[in-house]
Design an enzyme around this catalytic site. Structure first.
Site, PDB file in Angstrom:
ATOM      1  CE  LYS A  22      -2.138   1.899   4.062  1.00 57.28           C
ATOM      2  NZ  LYS A  22      -1.529   3.590   3.802  1.00 57.28           N
ATOM      3  CG  ASN A  23       2.635   2.918   3.508  1.00 53.72           C
ATOM      4  OD1 ASN A  23       1.068   3.322   3.342  1.00 53.72           O
ATOM      5  ND2 ASN A  23       2.903   2.481   4.580  1.00 53.72           N
ATOM      6  CB  CYS A 118      -4.285   6.337  10.493  1.00 54.18           C
ATOM      7  SG  CYS A 118      -5.692   5.348   9.765  1.00 54.18           S
ATOM      8  NE  ARG A 123       0.561  10.268  10.065  1.00 54.28           N
ATOM      9  CZ  ARG A 123       0.075   9.690   8.991  1.00 54.28           C
ATOM     10  NH1 ARG A 123      -1.597   9.183   9.541  1.00 54.28           N
ATOM     11  NH2 ARG A 123       0.700   9.141   8.291  1.00 54.28           N
ATOM     12  CG  ASP A 311       3.015   1.567   9.595  1.00 53.17           C
ATOM     13  OD1 ASP A 311       2.908   2.558  10.567  1.00 53.17           O
ATOM     14  OD2 ASP A 311       2.656   2.132   8.223  1.00 53.17           O
ATOM     15  NE  ARG A 403      -6.956   4.596   5.269  1.00 49.96           N
ATOM     16  CZ  ARG A 403      -6.341   5.831   5.684  1.00 49.96           C
ATOM     17  NH1 ARG A 403      -6.307   6.105   7.309  1.00 49.96           N
ATOM     18  NH2 ARG A 403      -4.940   5.813   5.187  1.00 49.96           N
TER      19      ARG A 403
END
Ligand code: UD1
Length: 424
Positions: A22-23, A118, A123, A311, A403
């Site tokens: 995903k990232n 999230c 952030r 993560d 997600r």
């Protein structure tokens, strides 16, 4: 609202295949805006975040074909229609900020609603903006219709030296994408070293860019006049694999995860071995054998790569909740990433915390409870805890999990997890 119902499952056994990362795929998608040619990304996971970024790219002018059966994504953006991401989409994911660099490089203008994602801390995006300003962009923020926007403009981006105060993954990616079409050479110091940065650099270099040093903290980008289309296979998802590795460990099972790059998983492998389980590394797979082992507590400190990934912090907290002894977790990357503590406590976990440090005293047995996925990885951690808890665990807000985990329920069920998806 959907939820997962998880029951105590015994040892998880068998084989799984990790999805594309995903990232890694999100920045590749944004990078496709740097050319009017077609880019094809193989092994694209069908995830909610990927869908949202597809909608954002379509708004900008991208023509998108996502073949979910064969898992490839084609993006062609012959013309930029809008210089940014609409707030109702950008607000849903932090990675939407990644269109800033490519748009600025391609058309000299980008307006992006400040991103969501999230809820793990404040952030900010100051490092992205500071770097773009150093390259000659004018940056301003403004409010419209109740949303906050950032607007950047630059007639010509110019190469320069940028020192990042923190090796931010997103800022490093945004600045590389801005620099590939800039005039002259850009040097990013204290850059993030994550494998997802290396994948982006490989993708851009295939498009004709000149990016050197990705994977180290010093990245040098020599600007080129134009980029062209390319085809690329995204790297495997190391966090999904890590989550399955913990699933094997916590359940006392034996799982082999295929499509895994062992060198991306070093801190996870090291910490799992320290808990007492066996980890075997193969060329294209990783295997965790925890049969007959009793788990020992370990101490963890999250750090930028190659340190222990933030993560994977929540999943390890679930593991420590049932390991023998007292373990600690020090979260240094995000300032508010402990929301899962209250949820794990509902299941009987003995956890105390102050500031960014948590102490976890392993209990013999957790019990099922009604809990809430407070973010993507926290959601996965609650499912892992549910696998070993007595009784039934109901995890709500599973859209967070969707997600970032492709076919999570199906994959977990295929190795023996008693988990059901319930649409209410
Ligand atoms: C990416 C990952 C996310 C992972 C994180 C850290 C994606 C889509 N997401 O997020 O899963 O948890 O890396 O490995 O790839 N910061 C600033 N100013 C900035 C940028 C960041 O202060 O301009 C701070 C953040 O608030 C945070 C820390 O730096 O505390 C790390 O953020 P960053 O590395 O940028 O994470 P993301 O790219 O958002």
């Amino acid at each position: 609202m959907a939820k997962y119902v998880v029951r105590q499952s015994g040892a998880l056994m068998g084989d799984l295949v990790a999805s594309g990362s995903k990232n890694a795929v999100l920045p590749l998608m944004a990078a496709s805006l740097l050319t009017d040619d077609k880019c094809r990304i193989n092994d694209t996971p069908a995830l909610r975040d990927v869908e949202v970024l597809c909608r954002i790219l379509e708004d900008i002018g991208g023509q998108i074909r996502f073949n979910k059966e064969e898992k490839y994504l084609e993006i062609e953006t012959p013309q930029i229609r809008a210089a940014g991401a609409a707030p109702h989409l950008a607000g849903r994911m932090r990675a939407s900020i990644l269109v800033l660099g490519p748009l600025l490089a391609r058309i000299g203008k980008a307006t992006v609603a400040l991103p969501g994602g999230c809820a793990i801390g404040a952030r900010p995006i100051d490092l992205h903006l500071k770097g773009l300003e150093a390259m000659g962009a004018k940056v301003q923020t403004f409010e419209k219709d109740g949303f906050d926007f950032v607007e950047a403009t630059a007639e010509h981006l110019k190469g320069c030296e940028i020192y990042l105060d923190f090796p931010s993954v997103g800022a490093t990616q945004n600045l590389i994408m801005a620099a590939v079409l800039a005039e002259g050479t850009t040097l990013i110091q204290n850059a993030a070293e994550e494998p997802e940065i290396v994948d982006l650099a490989n993708f851009l270099n295939k498009m004709g860019a000149k990016v050197k040093g990705a994977g180290t903290d010093n990245i040098r980008i020599e600007g080129v006049k134009a980029l062209h289309g390319t085809e690329h296979t995204v790297i495997p998802d190391r966090i999904e694999t890590g989550t399955f590795m913990v699933a094997a460990a916590i359940s006392g099972g034996d799982l082999t995860i295929h499509n895994a790059v062992a060198s991306h998983l070093t801190p996870i492998t090291a910490k799992l071995r320290e808990t007492g389980v066996d980890v075997f590394e193969g060329e294209d797979f990783i295997r965790v054998d925890a049969r007959g082992k009793s788990l020992k507590a370990v101490n963890i400190k999250t750090l930028p790569y190659p340190g222990f990934p933030t993560d994977m912090q929540a999943q390890f907290m679930a593991l420590l909740a049932v390991a023998k002894g007292k373990g600690t977790i020090n979260e240094t990357v995000f300032e508010n990433r402990f929301m899962h503590i209250d949820q794990l406590r509902k299941m009987g976990a003995d956890i105390t915390y102050a500031d960014r440090k948590a102490s976890i005293i392993g209990t013999k047995a957790l019990h099922g409870a009604q809990v809430r996925a407070t973010d993507l990885r926290a959601g996965a951690a609650l499912v892992l805890a549910g696998l070993v808890a007595e009784g039934v665990t109901e995890v709500s807000q599973v859209y967070y999990i969707e997600r970032g985990y492709e076919e999570f329920v199906e994959k977990m069920r295929s190795v023996g997890a008693d988990i059901e998806y319930i649409e209410e």
